[in-house]
Design an enzyme around this catalytic site. Structure first.
Site, mmCIF file in Angstrom:
data_model
loop_
_atom_site.group_PDB
_atom_site.id
_atom_site.type_symbol
_atom_site.label_atom_id
_atom_site.label_comp_id
_atom_site.label_asym_id
_atom_site.label_seq_id
_atom_site.Cartn_x
_atom_site.Cartn_y
_atom_site.Cartn_z
ATOM 1 N N CYS A 107 -2.914 -8.222 -10.902
ATOM 2 C CA CYS A 107 -2.807 -8.506 -9.465
ATOM 3 C C CYS A 107 -2.923 -7.214 -8.657
ATOM 4 C CB CYS A 107 -1.478 -9.183 -9.157
ATOM 5 S SG CYS A 107 -1.202 -10.731 -10.044
ATOM 6 N N CYS B 133 -5.319 -18.139 -8.141
ATOM 7 C CA CYS B 133 -5.822 -16.780 -8.308
ATOM 8 C C CYS B 133 -5.967 -16.433 -9.796
ATOM 9 C CB CYS B 133 -4.888 -15.791 -7.610
ATOM 10 S SG CYS B 133 -5.593 -14.155 -7.390
ATOM 11 N N ARG C 287 -0.947 -21.119 -5.150
ATOM 12 C CA ARG C 287 -1.874 -20.027 -4.850
ATOM 13 C C ARG C 287 -1.970 -19.060 -6.012
ATOM 14 N NH1 ARG C 287 -6.056 -18.365 -4.480
ATOM 15 N NH2 ARG C 287 -6.589 -16.451 -3.409
ATOM 16 N N CYS D 118 -6.365 -5.630 -7.328
ATOM 17 C CA CYS D 118 -6.929 -6.108 -6.063
ATOM 18 C C CYS D 118 -5.972 -5.890 -4.899
ATOM 19 C CB CYS D 118 -7.266 -7.598 -6.151
ATOM 20 S SG CYS D 118 -8.724 -7.951 -7.152
ATOM 21 N N HIS D 119 -4.739 -6.366 -5.057
ATOM 22 C CA HIS D 119 -3.825 -6.447 -3.923
ATOM 23 C C HIS D 119 -3.108 -5.149 -3.605
ATOM 24 C CE1 HIS D 119 -4.550 -10.686 -3.474
ATOM 25 N NE2 HIS D 119 -4.400 -10.831 -4.769
#
Length: 89
Positions: free
Chosen positions: A5, A50, A46, A8-9
């Site tokens: 994660c 993802c 969500r 990207c985030h």
């Protein structure tokens, strides 16, 4: 694909992926309405979406790993303004 994660985030937030801006993944707008779903969804939904999108093994609803991830994200967003109900692409 060996993705996390954070790649990207944390490392690429603000950039674009498939035409959408990558957020910092602060869960301050849940439950939210997603245009993609044509309805309201939870943070857990969500996260599973993802995970599926990165071709990782999808976790079951209510699994310990998903609950731990939700808790971490909520901890990370502590003190931020709540913006629910929110709308996302």
């Amino acid at each position: 694909m060996n993705l996390s994660c954070a790649q990207c985030h944390d490392g690429n937030w603000g950039k674009r992926l498939a035409g959408n801006v990558i957020p910092q993944a602060h869960p301050t707008g849940y439950p939210l309405y997603r245009l993609e779903w044509q309805g309201v969804g939870s943070l857990e939904r969500r996260l599973r979406n993802c995970i599926f999108g990165t071709r990782a093994q999808t976790l079951e609803f209510g699994s310990d790993d998903l609950v731990d991830l939700e808790l971490f994200l909520m901890w990370r967003a502590r003190g931020m303004k709540i913006e629910t109900p929110a709308v996302r692409p």
